[in-house]
Motif scaffolding. Sequence first.
Motif, PDB file in Angstrom:
ATOM      1  N   GLY A  89       0.399  -1.132   0.050  1.00  8.24           N
ATOM      2  CA  GLY A  89      -0.220  -0.005   0.023  1.00  8.24           C
ATOM      3  C   GLY A  89       0.592   1.211   0.179  1.00  8.24           C
ATOM      4  O   GLY A  89       0.693   2.280  -0.478  1.00  8.24           O
ATOM      5  N   ALA A  90       1.710   1.592   0.625  1.00  8.00           N
ATOM      6  CA  ALA A  90       2.841   2.428   0.997  1.00  8.00           C
ATOM      7  C   ALA A  90       3.942   2.713  -0.116  1.00  8.00           C
ATOM      8  O   ALA A  90       3.649   3.661  -0.395  1.00  8.00           O
ATOM      9  N   MET A  93       0.935   3.982  -2.797  1.00 10.24           N
ATOM     10  CA  MET A  93       0.570   4.925  -2.552  1.00 10.24           C
ATOM     11  C   MET A  93       1.392   6.014  -2.948  1.00 10.24           C
ATOM     12  O   MET A  93       1.239   7.652  -3.197  1.00 10.24           O
ATOM     13  N   GLU A  94       2.969   6.149  -2.788  1.00  7.17           N
ATOM     14  CA  GLU A  94       4.222   7.280  -3.123  1.00  7.17           C
ATOM     15  C   GLU A  94       4.292   7.425  -4.560  1.00  7.17           C
ATOM     16  O   GLU A  94       4.852   8.506  -4.978  1.00  7.17           O
ATOM     17  N   LEU A  95       4.313   6.200  -5.761  1.00  7.95           N
ATOM     18  CA  LEU A  95       4.078   6.539  -7.254  1.00  7.95           C
ATOM     19  C   LEU A  95       2.530   6.653  -7.941  1.00  7.95           C
ATOM     20  O   LEU A  95       2.938   7.973  -8.931  1.00  7.95           O
ATOM     21  N   LEU A  96       1.479   6.435  -7.351  1.00  5.14           N
ATOM     22  CA  LEU A  96       0.065   7.052  -8.186  1.00  5.14           C
ATOM     23  C   LEU A  96      -0.944   6.272  -7.388  1.00  5.14           C
ATOM     24  O   LEU A  96      -0.489   5.178  -6.945  1.00  5.14           O
ATOM     25  N   ASN A  97      -1.741   6.893  -7.607  1.00  5.90           N
ATOM     26  CA  ASN A  97      -3.204   6.495  -6.548  1.00  5.90           C
ATOM     27  C   ASN A  97      -4.250   7.619  -7.334  1.00  5.90           C
ATOM     28  O   ASN A  97      -4.044   8.482  -7.560  1.00  5.90           O
ATOM     29  N   THR A  98      -4.565   6.713  -8.631  1.00  5.84           N
ATOM     30  CA  THR A  98      -5.830   7.882  -9.379  1.00  5.84           C
ATOM     31  C   THR A  98      -6.986   6.793 -10.392  1.00  5.84           C
ATOM     32  O   THR A  98      -6.870   5.770  -9.533  1.00  5.84           O
ATOM     33  N   ASN A  99      -8.146   7.347 -10.516  1.00 10.34           N
ATOM     34  CA  ASN A  99      -9.378   6.421 -10.988  1.00 10.34           C
ATOM     35  C   ASN A  99      -8.471   5.795 -12.443  1.00 10.34           C
ATOM     36  O   ASN A  99      -7.159   6.038 -12.715  1.00 10.34           O
ATOM     37  N   HIS A 104      -3.943   0.929 -16.293  1.00 15.37           N
ATOM     38  CA  HIS A 104      -3.227   0.560 -15.032  1.00 15.37           C
ATOM     39  C   HIS A 104      -3.135  -1.306 -14.522  1.00 15.37           C
ATOM     40  O   HIS A 104      -4.105  -1.256 -14.756  1.00 15.37           O
ATOM     41  N   ASN A 106      -2.140  -2.601 -12.707  1.00 16.96           N
ATOM     42  CA  ASN A 106      -3.020  -3.061 -11.461  1.00 16.96           C
ATOM     43  C   ASN A 106      -3.927  -3.637 -11.100  1.00 16.96           C
ATOM     44  O   ASN A 106      -4.580  -4.474 -10.774  1.00 16.96           O
ATOM     45  N   ASN A 284      -9.150   1.764  -7.685  1.00 16.55           N
ATOM     46  CA  ASN A 284      -7.741   2.491  -8.005  1.00 16.55           C
ATOM     47  C   ASN A 284      -5.894   1.467  -7.496  1.00 16.55           C
ATOM     48  O   ASN A 284      -6.335   0.658  -7.157  1.00 16.55           O
TER      49      ASN A 284
END
Lengths: 432, 432
Positions: A89-90, A93-99, A104, A106, A284
């Motif tokens: 998760g961490a 979160m540091e790299l990308l979190n978008t809709n 993507h 992932n 996301n």
Amino acid sequence: MLSVGSKERVALSLHSLRMSAEKFVKGKTIELRKKHIGPSCKIFFSHDPIKIVQAKGQYMYDEKGGSYLDCINNVAHVGHCHPDVVKAGAQQMELLNTNSRFLHDNLVLYAQRLQATLPDKLSVCYFVNSGSEANDLALRLAWQYTGHKDIITLENAYHGHVSSLIDISPYKFHHLSDTEQNQSVHVVQAKHSGVYGQIPVQKILHVRQAGGIFIADEVQVGFGRVGTHFWAFQLQGEDFVPDIVTMGKPIGNGHPMSCVVTTKEVAQSFTSSGMEYFNTFGGNPVSCAIGMAVLDVIEKEDLQGNALRVGRYLTGLLEEQKDKHPLVGDIRLKEQYILLSADGPHRNVLKFKPPMCFTKEDADLLVGKLDHILTELEEALGMKLHGALSVENESNKRKLPTDENGRQNPGGLAHGGGSSLGFAKQAKRISS
Amino acid sequence: MLSVGSKERVALSLHSLRMSAEKFVKGKTIELRKKHIGPSCKIFFSHDPIKIVQAKGQYMYDEKGGSYLDCINNVAHVGHCHPDVVKAGAQQMELLNTNSRFLHDNLVLYAQRLQATLPDKLSVCYFVNSGSEANDLALRLAWQYTGHKDIITLENAYHGHVSSLIDISPYKFHHLSDTEQNQSVHVVQAKHSGVYGQIPVQKILHVRQAGGIFIADEVQVGFGRVGTHFWAFQLQGEDFVPDIVTMGKPIGNGHPMSCVVTTKEVAQSFTSSGMEYFNTFGGNPVSCAIGMAVLDVIEKEDLQGNALRVGRYLTGLLEEQKDKHPLVGDIRLKEQYILLSADGPHRNVLKFKPPMCFTKEDADLLVGKLDHILTELEEALGMKLHGALSVENESNKRKLPTDENGRQNPGGLAHGGGSSLGFAKQAKRISS
């Protein structure tokens, strides 16, 4: 200056982290909660609530360092704060979190991973943020596909908190007047039905012949908890394939996420309505990274196997208890540092839903404490160990305890722990 | 062996992180998405979608390192992957993430922080996971308090994707037949109404006299985006206090969370129904830690002030463009590495909603590219720069563009950017 070893440093830093996690004294926290949090949001042990500041594996810690064995948390599925899940998760979160309107990996990788646990036909995913969102979307998919709004639901079922789901949750709406209840919702009595979700396969086939579809709500029971299978619907046999499966609670080990999986046919029908489906946070990259880490840990640590082994072991221990103690009154295990909850139509069923890393030693500890409390209670009540009648007639008739979804348990680390213990009163009251 | 400086090491590690973030070649990602993700979930630029692997501030990066100025993301409010927000989330994930049935300081502290931004009367919070969950709960609160199910909503409004909200979102239900539309929902025409949310204050008072209440949906416009105020409803004046405020999108900078804030009276009425409200993930310590970090960054970096300053600057630039270019056709800005979307009843409004750290330089870049495209387009169409008629009559009559909530913009970094630009066609099409 003292020299401190690395182990001590870790212990010290965890301690200071825990200390710094407390911003208010407990009394102030309670006061602010009363002022600012909706009173409909109930707290455990409302007469003397616990302040939890840290958790690890199957243990939770209060602000004074007191540790509790967590038998109440079916969300922290692979264990509280599992390092692999936190790291996944961490890092994301540091790299990308978008809709999900961008491509993507992932998103597709996680969909592929989930699909691999399901029958081939269940191949299309919709990622959302909670079990409630998942079940609401499942209803929309079903309404569109069948062209009908009629729903068959189980007595005492609970499917979520959004308004459409209150309508199909007798657990929630049973005290409402007839005019307040949705007339398209048909409740099946649990005693008239069979094993899984208490609807026999023959009845499901009946429903399908009439153009209906079957939604398997795996929000509480999925991800290996039943022990023998990854999904509870698989207890119906290899041939049984639901039209829609909804997932939730354990899917992200506490991270707000969930998923609806369905067939191509149902998905295409939904698209044909012409209405786009957009979910801002659903699917996301962070949620998907966390979801994949949870699947990895279940596999790596054989948590499904553990659920089966420890679940069976615990069931054995509880069967012994049943023979020993015919009746249980008002149990409060908090003082024993074990967190347990009660549920069921008469609030007389001990709800057992620990993280999946629960061990045989934990089972021993749990049943030891239970035995102790039951013995003391029965002595205080002057009851004999054998042959005493239950306070409530229902409680010792019940073969297996049911959870709020009206489901029974095949022997894993699921609700009720597969035991036949019936409790006359609420073991762990949730009240204001 | 080469010696690498710390700056280079960071750059190298970010580069390798980005590379390792790509698991499939783009074609494979597209193929898997088609197979496993519901076709109702639309993607940007469906004819040639972008694969975003990293983002920082107001910039997004594709798998080849191409960078895009993000004018489309009202969720990454304080900037993509803001280090303070990431740190707050990661630290809390490591320590504890559980439900709100235990006491936790983050829950009450965050409720207190949110309350401080609102009128005193709005003091009771319910934490949920998405704007849709928030708006659904707001409906339940309103139904219980008023004893009625009637709702007045705005033409073209959009309030979320759960079934109860499709009912009150003309943006979604307008193409359904009358029988499919909920008869308790009354749509107010935008042209018959006033400034904020296009319902004049007098009409709200009218509704209140009839026992109704007012819900302010701040999911898209809250948290300082309007520039002059923290909440859009505050544009109505100091004296105006809604009965319920719902929050969402920007609240967690991408983390799935949201909140409903209401008065004691409404909260007590909801409790009097006897129905408990439990939300598994809502208000967990991680969500609250992230929410507080977002509030901290907005304050520390004066992002509300920035929205006002840059918003006004951009409005000025766009006004110049309006004078220069009477009409815009089909604009595709992706090739210019600027992400922008279109919305409104005729899909002829450029929707401008960048992260709040957008700068004047970004505004210059955006308008420069826009000017270039408009000029080229008009030359290609053989149009004169002045006096040309719009393809759609509506487009240059509209004084301010509206978003999917039917709202207008007072000049901050909100939808439409406060400009008067009307576009004849969809600038950034979202289609399958």
